[in-house]
Design an enzyme around this catalytic site. Structure first.
Site, mmCIF file in Angstrom:
data_model
loop_
_atom_site.group_PDB
_atom_site.id
_atom_site.type_symbol
_atom_site.label_atom_id
_atom_site.label_comp_id
_atom_site.label_asym_id
_atom_site.label_seq_id
_atom_site.Cartn_x
_atom_site.Cartn_y
_atom_site.Cartn_z
ATOM 1 N N CYS A 1 0.834 -1.201 0.000
ATOM 2 C CA CYS A 1 0.000 0.000 0.000
ATOM 3 C C CYS A 1 0.870 1.252 0.000
ATOM 4 C CB CYS A 1 -0.864 0.037 1.243
ATOM 5 S SG CYS A 1 -1.873 -1.431 1.440
ATOM 6 N N TRP B 1 -2.928 -2.466 -1.698
ATOM 7 C CA TRP B 1 -2.488 -3.767 -2.206
ATOM 8 C C TRP B 1 -3.180 -4.783 -1.307
ATOM 9 C CZ3 TRP B 1 0.659 -7.906 -0.410
ATOM 10 C CH2 TRP B 1 1.165 -8.740 -1.414
ATOM 11 N N ASN C 1 -1.144 0.980 5.892
ATOM 12 C CA ASN C 1 -0.316 0.009 5.176
ATOM 13 C C ASN C 1 0.183 -0.991 6.213
ATOM 14 O OD1 ASN C 1 1.612 -1.408 3.739
ATOM 15 N ND2 ASN C 1 3.144 0.222 3.831
ATOM 16 N N GLY C 2 -0.105 -2.263 5.999
ATOM 17 C CA GLY C 2 0.378 -3.267 6.951
ATOM 18 C C GLY C 2 -0.699 -4.276 7.252
ATOM 19 N N GLU D 1 19.011 -15.080 -10.530
ATOM 20 C CA GLU D 1 18.521 -13.723 -10.746
ATOM 21 C C GLU D 1 17.908 -13.590 -12.144
ATOM 22 O OE1 GLU D 1 17.714 -11.415 -9.009
ATOM 23 O OE2 GLU D 1 17.692 -9.628 -10.243
ATOM 24 N N LYS E 1 6.749 -3.264 -4.693
ATOM 25 C CA LYS E 1 8.162 -2.882 -4.684
ATOM 26 C C LYS E 1 8.787 -3.103 -3.314
ATOM 27 C CE LYS E 1 11.986 -1.116 -6.231
ATOM 28 N NZ LYS E 1 12.817 -2.072 -6.988
ATOM 29 N N LYS F 1 14.059 -12.492 -12.734
ATOM 30 C CA LYS F 1 13.704 -11.319 -13.562
ATOM 31 C C LYS F 1 12.705 -11.721 -14.628
ATOM 32 C CE LYS F 1 14.657 -8.865 -11.694
ATOM 33 N NZ LYS F 1 15.297 -8.493 -10.489
ATOM 34 N N HIS G 1 19.374 -34.294 -11.688
ATOM 35 C CA HIS G 1 18.829 -34.998 -10.525
ATOM 36 C C HIS G 1 17.309 -34.866 -10.448
ATOM 37 C CE1 HIS G 1 22.778 -36.063 -9.061
ATOM 38 N NE2 HIS G 1 23.177 -34.815 -9.325
ATOM 39 N N GLU H 1 9.155 -12.741 -13.107
ATOM 40 C CA GLU H 1 8.348 -11.729 -12.417
ATOM 41 C C GLU H 1 7.745 -10.687 -13.364
ATOM 42 O OE1 GLU H 1 10.126 -9.150 -9.409
ATOM 43 O OE2 GLU H 1 12.033 -9.191 -10.440
ATOM 44 N N ARG I 1 4.809 0.924 -6.118
ATOM 45 C CA ARG I 1 4.858 -0.013 -4.993
ATOM 46 C C ARG I 1 3.937 -1.209 -5.228
ATOM 47 N NH1 ARG I 1 6.618 2.359 -0.125
ATOM 48 N NH2 ARG I 1 5.135 1.127 1.070
HETATM 49 O O1 M6R Z 1 13.999 -3.906 -0.875
HETATM 50 P P1 M6R Z 1 14.595 -5.272 -0.819
HETATM 51 O O2 M6R Z 1 15.882 -5.393 -1.549
HETATM 52 O O3 M6R Z 1 14.730 -5.794 0.592
HETATM 53 O O4 M6R Z 1 13.565 -6.216 -1.561
HETATM 54 C C1 M6R Z 1 13.732 -7.600 -1.605
HETATM 55 C C2 M6R Z 1 12.827 -8.225 -2.639
HETATM 56 O O5 M6R Z 1 11.491 -7.978 -2.335
HETATM 57 C C3 M6R Z 1 13.111 -7.704 -4.059
HETATM 58 O O6 M6R Z 1 14.444 -7.884 -4.413
HETATM 59 C C4 M6R Z 1 12.218 -8.451 -5.080
HETATM 60 O O7 M6R Z 1 12.607 -9.795 -5.156
HETATM 61 C C5 M6R Z 1 12.273 -7.774 -6.448
HETATM 62 N N1 M6R Z 1 10.951 -7.692 -7.010
HETATM 63 C C6 M6R Z 1 13.057 -8.534 -7.453
HETATM 64 O O8 M6R Z 1 13.081 -7.894 -8.688
#
Ligand code: M6R
Length: 611
Positions: free
Chosen positions: A2, A75, A101-102, A484, A606, A488, A507, A491, A27
């Site tokens: 949020c 959110w 938010n929370g 990674e 985010k 990427k 395996h 997501e 966010r």
């Molecule tokens: O703000 P942070 O680096 O702690 O966030 C961690 C993850 O939420 C963040 O890296 C998330 O995996 C991204 N969406 C990846 O692109």
């Protein structure tokens, strides 16, 4: 997660709230709303499910007038994204509104009690409980009512209350970020700093337990948990050096591409002043070298992309220092019983510095008496403030949900940390330091040369647009980069992507490889390249299409791969940073080609400030 924004001052609140909600959209959200106390002293609430455009359409000829208001992007956690569940939420009297938010963990017993006392609920949210609880305690002083209410509340939250008859806002936080922006004759509240950069660069960054009365000309900080009241005048004002320009798209269609192209500068800024041309490393850490010399083990803890940086950190720090180094997922670290010694160093890696699980892992590390070090991108963030020491990644504001430049900066900082620790521990002979420094110094221009090859990486993306699955392989330092790359791609493009340590595929997972399955093999580590090539043969034998990433000059690869991507040759610890860039662009162009919303992928946020 949020987004929160609030305003009290002399300008029209409505347009400002909507504009700032746009800044918070990155966010992640699924409904939005505002509430304004209008010139007749009435509360006007407008909200809409879906994208902000829906709210904007509603407000086009109907913007409430008034100079104090609150705005929110939701959110969904409790209750689907509907008009009713969107914030702001109101009490029964219609005098009080709240945005949050929370998560209010004990909202069900509170709700049952309030219903028994005659309160009428309209939504399925946990947040609405707060409005009724404050209504119950309200006796003409909103701040006091909120303070009493919060004593009964358990959970993690950042919130703002507004009462139609009182000319101030009340903000409070517990384990979720909230900041106050300071203006002249006006003040602002928001979830994060970039949202307010067009108005101010001066902020109070709230602590857990803070409750703040925010009027146009006065800010009173108090606490709703046990402890002495804190005066705002004793609070440090954070002056932030990010600019509003850095938060703009600068003509790019998506923030993600803009942020990928900023990476040469990010590496430069992150090493500037820390790495001399001769190779001396200066980190200005708040913990003493003595502390760092005594450390017997290092734990690297994070979530998501930052966790992948930790795995890379584990590999390089073990090699550079000859110490045991563990990489942990924060949501696991906090709930298992990690063996952490008071002499251990716990490194928390987080772009935002606000990720709930990483923050909780910091608490665990502190409880166990370890020295904590934050690697984060946001000045004054919770993880930065609560760690014994901080190393900032100078990536500038990262707006796209998919983390790119922050990851590159995290890898760079981990390399600097490795160099620094190896110097002060007298073990720098373990690596070819000179070559590594050379590689780091050349990294910005090497990344530039990769950015100039976007058409080539787009061409690869075009080849996987219709695929449902994609596998990423890597060994040694390439393994976290494979992870990674897969994260990427999945997501933002929604292509199912998985990463494996190359030797692990046979395996089990190789059962999924069939005619045409795309496999991305990262092979920058020459000591294990023959081994990875054997795994490439295994998937080729099952008719996979293999995209191989290797250092330029590597021979004998093309015959094993469908396409081969040559990366500028550098030190082996720098190569994984280099290999990340084509994988980011592969994901970007795949998402673009599939018509996805690159910056705001579905279901994602985010800054993950809830568990
Ligand atoms: O703000 P942070 O680096 O702690 O966030 C961690 C993850 O939420 C963040 O890296 C998330 O995996 C991204 N969406 C990846 O692109």
């Amino acid at each position: 997660m949020c987004g929160i924004v609030s305003y009290v001052g002399s300008m029209e609140a409505g347009p400002f709230l909507v504009e700032t909600l746009e800044n918070l959209a990155y966010r992640g959200y699924d409904s939005a709303g505002i509430a304004v106390v209008n010139s007749s002293g009435e509360l006007v609430i407008e909200k809409a499910p879906g994208k902000l455009e829906e709210l904007e359409k509603l407000l086009a000829n109907n913007m409430p007038t008034g100079t104090m208001g609150v705005g929110h992007t939701r959110w969904a956690t409790h209750g689907v994204p509907t008009y009713i569940n969107a914030h702001p939420h109101m009490d029964c009297s219609g005098n009080i509104v709240v945005i949050q938010n929370g998560i209010i963990e004990n909202y069900l017993p509170l709700k049952e009690k309030l219903i028994a006392e005659g309160h009428q609920f309209v939504s399925q949210t946990d947040t609405e409980v707060l409005a009724h609880l404050v209504e119950k305690h309200y006796q003409g002083d909103l701040k006091e009512a909120v303070k009493k209410a919060l004593v009964e509340v358990q959970g993690s939250f950042a919130l703002v209350f507004m009462h139609k008859d009182e000319r101030y806002l009340v903000a409070a936080r517990m384990n979720a970020p909230l900041i106050i922006g300071l203006g002249y004759g006006e003040n602002y509240i928001a979830s994060d700093i970039p949202a307010l950069l067009s108005k101010t660069n001066k902020f109070y960054i709230l602590n857990n337990g803070d409750i703040v009365k925010v009027a146009e000309d006065i800010i009173e900080v108090d606490t709703f948990v046990d402890g002495p009241p804190i005066s705002a005048s004793n609070r440090h004002i954070s002056i932030v050096d990010w600019t509003v320009e850095e938060t703009s798209k600068k003509g790019y269609q998506y923030y993600m591409l803009k942020e990928i192209t900023e990476q040469p500068r990010v590496v430069h800024n992150t090493t500037k002043g820390r790495l001399s041309p001769k190779g001396d490393v200066k980190l200005d850490l708040a913990v003493t070298d003595e502390h760092l010399r005594r450390a017997k083990r290092i734990h690297l803890v994070a979530c998501g992309t930052a966790y992948h940086a930790c795995i890379y950190g584990k590999y390089i720090l073990e090699e550079m220092l000859g110490l045991p180094v563990a990489a942990d997922i924060a949501s696991e670290f906090r709930y298992r019983k990690p063996v952490v010694h008071p002499r251990d160093l716990v490194v928390l890696v987080s772009q935002s510095g606000e990720t709930a699980d990483t923050l909780a892992s910091l608490d665990t590390a502190r409880e166990l008496g370890a020295t904590s070090l934050a690697i984060t991108n946001v000045q004054g963030s919770s993880i930065a403030r609560h760690s014994d020491s901080v190393l900032y990644t100078y990536a500038g504001p990262e707006i796209a949900v998919a983390s790119t430049k922050a990851f590159i900066a995290q890898l760079t900082v981990l390399l600097l940390l490795g160099l620094y620790l190896s110097d002060i521990r007298g073990v720098s002979s373990k690596i070819d330091r000179k070559q590594l420094i050379k590689g780091l110094n050349r990294l910005p221009s090497d990344i530039d040369s990769l950015l100039a090859r976007q058409e080539e990486f787009k061409g690869l993306a075009d080849q996987i647009l219709d695929d449902e699955h994609c596998y990423f392989l890597g060994r040694n330092l390439d393994e976290p980069i494979a992870r990674e790359g897969a994260l990427k791609l999945k997501e933002i493009s929604y292509i199912h992507a998985e990463a494996y340590a190359a030797g692990e595929l046979k395996h089990g997972t190789i059962a999924l490889v069939e005619d045409g399955t795309p496999v991305v093999a990262i092979m920058t580590q020459e000591s294990v390249i023959e081994k990875t090539l054997s795994n490439v043969q295994e998937v080729r034998a099952r008719q996979a299409r293999v995209f191989g990433l290797v250092c330029e000059g590597t021979q004998g690869i093309e015959e094993h791969c469908t396409s081969t991507i040559y990366l500028p040759r550098s030190h082996r610890m720098v190569m994984p940073i280099m290999a990340t860039v084509p994988l980011q662009l592969l994901a970007y162009y795949a998402a673009l080609g599939r018509g996805c919303d690159v910056d705001q992928p579905r279901n994602l946020a985010k800054s993950v400030t809830v568990e």
